[in-house]
Design a protein around this motif. Structure first.
Motif, PDB file in Angstrom:
ATOM      1  N   ILE A  16       0.883  -1.049  -0.277  1.00 58.62           N
ATOM      2  CA  ILE A  16      -0.271   0.297   0.070  1.00 58.62           C
ATOM      3  C   ILE A  16       1.280   0.686   0.328  1.00 58.62           C
ATOM      4  CG2 ILE A  16      -2.027   1.620   1.428  1.00 58.62           C
ATOM      5  CD1 ILE A  16      -2.399  -1.731   2.424  1.00 58.62           C
ATOM      6  N   THR A  17       2.026   1.456   1.097  1.00 55.94           N
ATOM      7  CA  THR A  17       2.583   2.138   1.545  1.00 55.94           C
ATOM      8  C   THR A  17       3.848   1.910  -0.074  1.00 55.94           C
ATOM      9  OG1 THR A  17       4.890   0.829   2.218  1.00 55.94           O
ATOM     10  CG2 THR A  17       2.770   2.362   3.540  1.00 55.94           C
ATOM     11  N   GLY A  18       3.805   1.354  -0.841  1.00 51.65           N
ATOM     12  CA  GLY A  18       4.504   1.464  -1.929  1.00 51.65           C
ATOM     13  C   GLY A  18       6.088   1.150  -1.747  1.00 51.65           C
ATOM     14  N   ALA A  19       6.067   0.643  -0.243  1.00 53.42           N
ATOM     15  CA  ALA A  19       7.883   0.256   0.012  1.00 53.42           C
ATOM     16  C   ALA A  19       7.683  -0.775  -0.982  1.00 53.42           C
ATOM     17  CB  ALA A  19       7.553  -0.450   1.248  1.00 53.42           C
ATOM     18  N   ILE A  20       7.332  -2.019  -1.245  1.00 53.05           N
ATOM     19  CA  ILE A  20       7.182  -2.668  -2.294  1.00 53.05           C
ATOM     20  C   ILE A  20       6.399  -2.037  -3.603  1.00 53.05           C
ATOM     21  CG2 ILE A  20       6.895  -5.177  -3.297  1.00 53.05           C
ATOM     22  CD1 ILE A  20       7.088  -5.557  -0.083  1.00 53.05           C
ATOM     23  N   SER A  21       7.408  -1.816  -4.555  1.00 51.67           N
ATOM     24  CA  SER A  21       7.240  -1.210  -5.690  1.00 51.67           C
ATOM     25  C   SER A  21       7.986  -1.955  -6.949  1.00 51.67           C
ATOM     26  CB  SER A  21       7.914   0.873  -5.956  1.00 51.67           C
ATOM     27  OG  SER A  21       9.312   0.422  -5.890  1.00 51.67           O
ATOM     28  N   GLU A  22       7.565  -1.994  -8.278  1.00 50.83           N
ATOM     29  CA  GLU A  22       8.315  -2.478  -9.153  1.00 50.83           C
ATOM     30  C   GLU A  22       9.715  -2.336  -9.268  1.00 50.83           C
ATOM     31  OE1 GLU A  22       6.437  -4.396 -11.669  1.00 50.83           O
ATOM     32  OE2 GLU A  22       4.686  -3.087 -11.156  1.00 50.83           O
ATOM     33  N   SER A  23      10.455  -1.561  -9.070  1.00 53.25           N
ATOM     34  CA  SER A  23      11.715  -1.326  -8.624  1.00 53.25           C
ATOM     35  C   SER A  23      12.367  -2.622  -7.993  1.00 53.25           C
ATOM     36  CB  SER A  23      12.192  -0.535  -8.891  1.00 53.25           C
ATOM     37  OG  SER A  23      12.009   0.540  -7.755  1.00 53.25           O
ATOM     38  N   ALA A  24      11.563  -2.594  -6.644  1.00 58.93           N
ATOM     39  CA  ALA A  24      11.513  -2.779  -5.511  1.00 58.93           C
ATOM     40  C   ALA A  24      12.082  -5.026  -5.615  1.00 58.93           C
ATOM     41  CB  ALA A  24      11.037  -2.577  -4.253  1.00 58.93           C
ATOM     42  N   VAL A  25      10.557  -4.932  -5.891  1.00 57.90           N
ATOM     43  CA  VAL A  25      10.633  -6.467  -5.906  1.00 57.90           C
ATOM     44  C   VAL A  25      12.106  -6.577  -6.808  1.00 57.90           C
ATOM     45  CG1 VAL A  25       9.199  -8.461  -7.498  1.00 57.90           C
ATOM     46  CG2 VAL A  25       7.702  -5.955  -5.576  1.00 57.90           C
ATOM     47  N   ASP A  26      12.050  -5.955  -8.173  1.00 61.46           N
ATOM     48  CA  ASP A  26      13.401  -6.871  -8.865  1.00 61.46           C
ATOM     49  C   ASP A  26      14.318  -6.794  -8.101  1.00 61.46           C
ATOM     50  OD1 ASP A  26      11.453  -6.785 -10.777  1.00 61.46           O
ATOM     51  OD2 ASP A  26      12.934  -6.699 -12.701  1.00 61.46           O
ATOM     52  N   VAL A  27      14.849  -6.176  -7.581  1.00 61.73           N
ATOM     53  CA  VAL A  27      16.335  -6.159  -6.169  1.00 61.73           C
ATOM     54  C   VAL A  27      16.043  -7.061  -5.977  1.00 61.73           C
ATOM     55  CG1 VAL A  27      17.548  -4.613  -4.560  1.00 61.73           C
ATOM     56  CG2 VAL A  27      16.824  -3.752  -7.183  1.00 61.73           C
ATOM     57  N   HIS A  28      14.893  -6.920  -4.874  1.00 55.14           N
ATOM     58  CA  HIS A  28      14.162  -8.412  -4.511  1.00 55.14           C
ATOM     59  C   HIS A  28      14.736  -9.494  -4.156  1.00 55.14           C
ATOM     60  CE1 HIS A  28      11.443  -9.940  -1.073  1.00 55.14           C
ATOM     61  NE2 HIS A  28      11.399 -10.513  -2.199  1.00 55.14           N
ATOM     62  N   ALA A  29      13.926  -9.832  -5.504  1.00 50.45           N
ATOM     63  CA  ALA A  29      14.520 -12.091  -5.624  1.00 50.45           C
ATOM     64  C   ALA A  29      15.635 -11.310  -6.281  1.00 50.45           C
ATOM     65  CB  ALA A  29      13.016 -11.036  -7.172  1.00 50.45           C
ATOM     66  N   GLU A  30      16.436 -10.236  -6.449  1.00 47.97           N
ATOM     67  CA  GLU A  30      17.308 -10.967  -7.106  1.00 47.97           C
ATOM     68  C   GLU A  30      18.369 -11.346  -6.346  1.00 47.97           C
ATOM     69  OE1 GLU A  30      18.976 -12.122  -9.826  1.00 47.97           O
ATOM     70  OE2 GLU A  30      17.838 -11.508 -10.641  1.00 47.97           O
ATOM     71  N   ARG A  31      18.589 -10.631  -5.083  1.00 47.12           N
ATOM     72  CA  ARG A  31      19.223 -10.572  -3.806  1.00 47.12           C
ATOM     73  C   ARG A  31      18.690 -11.771  -3.431  1.00 47.12           C
ATOM     74  NH1 ARG A  31      20.357  -6.084  -1.294  1.00 47.12           N
ATOM     75  NH2 ARG A  31      21.196  -4.552  -1.836  1.00 47.12           N
ATOM     76  N   ARG A  32      17.699 -12.390  -3.530  1.00 48.33           N
ATOM     77  CA  ARG A  32      17.884 -14.026  -2.892  1.00 48.33           C
ATOM     78  C   ARG A  32      18.271 -14.670  -3.500  1.00 48.33           C
ATOM     79  NH1 ARG A  32      11.617 -14.309  -2.228  1.00 48.33           N
ATOM     80  NH2 ARG A  32      11.537 -16.017  -2.339  1.00 48.33           N
ATOM     81  N   HIS A  33      18.404 -14.635  -4.661  1.00 49.45           N
ATOM     82  CA  HIS A  33      18.793 -15.820  -5.858  1.00 49.45           C
ATOM     83  C   HIS A  33      19.959 -15.266  -5.692  1.00 49.45           C
ATOM     84  CE1 HIS A  33      20.086 -17.465 -10.454  1.00 49.45           C
ATOM     85  NE2 HIS A  33      19.870 -16.626 -10.391  1.00 49.45           N
ATOM     86  N   GLU A  34      21.144 -14.794  -5.186  1.00 49.91           N
ATOM     87  CA  GLU A  34      22.402 -14.305  -5.265  1.00 49.91           C
ATOM     88  C   GLU A  34      23.033 -15.179  -3.752  1.00 49.91           C
ATOM     89  OE1 GLU A  34      23.562 -10.542  -5.313  1.00 49.91           O
ATOM     90  OE2 GLU A  34      22.784 -10.312  -7.208  1.00 49.91           O
ATOM     91  N   SER A  35      21.530 -14.678  -2.514  1.00 51.55           N
ATOM     92  CA  SER A  35      22.256 -15.087  -1.946  1.00 51.55           C
ATOM     93  C   SER A  35      21.965 -16.373  -1.404  1.00 51.55           C
ATOM     94  CB  SER A  35      21.698 -14.282  -0.005  1.00 51.55           C
ATOM     95  OG  SER A  35      20.210 -14.865  -0.504  1.00 51.55           O
ATOM     96  N   THR A  36      21.867 -17.470  -1.695  1.00 51.81           N
ATOM     97  CA  THR A  36      20.731 -18.787  -1.860  1.00 51.81           C
ATOM     98  C   THR A  36      22.171 -19.637  -2.526  1.00 51.81           C
ATOM     99  OG1 THR A  36      18.911 -18.724  -3.387  1.00 51.81           O
ATOM    100  CG2 THR A  36      19.128 -18.544  -0.518  1.00 51.81           C
TER     101      THR A  36
END
Lengths: 260, 194
Positions: free
Chosen positions: A18-38
């Motif tokens: 709702i607050t936009g803390a997760i927006s289009e770009s934030a989700v992308d980065v997020h998915a990518e980071r998870r990808h790297e960390s594991t």
């Protein structure tokens, strides 16, 4: 901002959306980071209670959501022949240790220029005779910010496809060439020519497949897996029939002459 | 399952009358000791918390709706009430929501409109130690919500994800309970089913 830990999958809540803390770009980065960390494909870390294949997301690249017009994932969707890059082996795609893995999704903000194409004859064709199509797309370097660092992305055309509105498609690994540069007569068939069998008005859309590479300051070019396509603006083609008639002279000069 | 059976008996005994308790306890212990070699399973132990996928899914939908209502209420009012959150979410997940609520109220903003969801699909459900675990795909829809500042001006960010595919985990609120709490939510990174 989102906080990541390497073991726990990060939790989100409705308020973050709702607050936009997760927006289009934030989700992308997020998915990518998870990808790297594991070091696994996303979805693989959900292990303890969800393990079956059907709950895992498909591998990156097989399904991709491209925002913006004219963009789409190429491999598997179309261009079955031009899908793989001609000479790039798969192995060197591994970046140097410590360098983040970059995917096509990450370079979504780097836009290559729209390709253009020309046709011979210009804008028209003769029913039953080849019309020649030539693409104008070249390798280009686009600068921007990638994963928070200044970076260059280089796009190189690797495949061309003309989609004709009569249902035909012409696919080529070369952009084609004009009749004069090929040294052939006008209305000769070429690798990229097309014959319209009926007169009428058609459109032709050129799609160019691009391979992408990236580099950060000081590093060499590193390939990004997969290719993407970009469409040129559709062009109109008027197809007519030609009859040979005997006249006294030029029909403009002798409009009332028989045959004109 | 002998441990859980014992636990339940003990708690029932605690609820008994205080005066007769010690005498009864002695008798009971004697009885139980004698009956132990041939235990007869009670019907409550044989029945799982959720008899079917449909029941588990219905409980998950109910729990998720309840959680959204509470978060909406709190973010509309601009306050944080962890005890209200813990009625609809596990302590851990409630702490995460409360942190988001704190950030919102610290910046002087609140939300309006109702958060909704649809396209709920069961991923799986299982039981472990009398706790039901349910996970489901949910399509979160925030299209009707807005963010407003203290003056009431609309400050909704333009690049919000209006429909987000999520994977939501639920757990039993109490041991053996079919009422669920939201235990975690992750964005679904695969095919967008929304």
């Amino acid at each position: 901002m989102l906080i990541f830990t390497s073991n726990d999958p990060p939790d989100v809540n409705s308020l973050d959306y709702i607050t936009g803390a997760i927006s289009e770009s934030a989700v992308d980065v997020h998915a990518e980071r998870r990808h790297e960390s594991t070091g696994e494909v996303p979805g693989g870390e959900d292990g303890d209670n969800v393990g079956s294949a059907e709950t895992e997301p498909p591998p990156r690249g097989a399904v991709d959501v491209w925002a913006g017009p004219g963009w789409e994932q190429l491999c598997g969707a179309n261009f079955e022949a031009g899908c793989s890059r001609p000479s790039a082996p798969a192995a060197p795609a591994t970046p140097a240790p410590g360098t983040p893995a970059v995917t096509l999704r990450d370079i979504a903000s780097f836009r290559p220029a729209e390709p253009s194409d020309v046709m011979e004859p210009n804008g028209w064709a003769v029913e039953g005779l080849p019309a020649n199509f030539v693409a104008d797309a070249s390798s280009e370097v686009v600068s921007g910010t990638l994963l928070g660092q200044p970076a260059d992305v280089r796009f190189t055309p690797v495949g061309y496809r003309w989609v004709h509105s009569d249902g035909a498609t012409v696919t080529s690994s070369s952009p084609g060439a004009t009749w004069s540069s090929l040294g052939v007569a006008e209305f000769s068939p070429t690798d990229t020519s097309h014959v319209y069998t009926a007169s009428g008005e058609y459109t032709v859309t050129l799609r160019v497949a691009l391979a992408a590479e990236y580099r950060f300051a000081g590093s060499g070019w590193l390939p990004i897996a997969g290719t993407l396509t970009i469409d040129a603006a559709p062009q109109r083609v008027l197809v007519g029939e030609v009859d040979t008639v005997l006249t006294v002279g030029d029909c403009k000069a002798y409009p009332s002459s028989p045959g004109c | 399952m002998p441990t859980s059976r014992l636990k339940r008996r003990r708690s029932r005994r605690l609820g008994g009358a205080a005066a007769a308790a010690s005498v009864l306890a002695l008798v009971l212990t004697g009885c139980v000791g004698a009956a132990e070699p041939t235990p007869t399973p009670t019907p409550t132990e044989a029945a799982p918390i959720f008899a079917s996928d449909e029941e588990a899914l219905a409980a998950a939908e109910q729990a998720y709706a309840a959680q959204l209502v509470v978060v909406d209420e709190l973010s509309h009012a601009g306050g944080v009430a962890i005890e209200k959150l813990e009625e609809v979410a596990t302590a851990e997940y409630a702490a995460g929501i409360s942190a988001s609520l704190e950030r919102l109220s610290a910046s002087g903003m609140r939300t309006t409109g109702a958060t909704t969801f649809d396209t709920v699909e069961l991923i799986e459900h299982f039981e472990a130690d009398d706790v039901a675990h349910v996970s489901a795909y949910v399509c979160l829809d925030i299209g009707d919500t807005r963010v407003v500042d203290s003056s009431g001006a609309d400050v909704t960010p333009p690049d919000r994800i209006l429909r987000a595919p999520l994977q939501v985990r639920f757990e039993s609120r109490f041991l053996g309970a079919n009422q669920l709490l939201v235990a975690g939510t992750e964005p679904w990174s695969g095919d967008d089913f929304c």
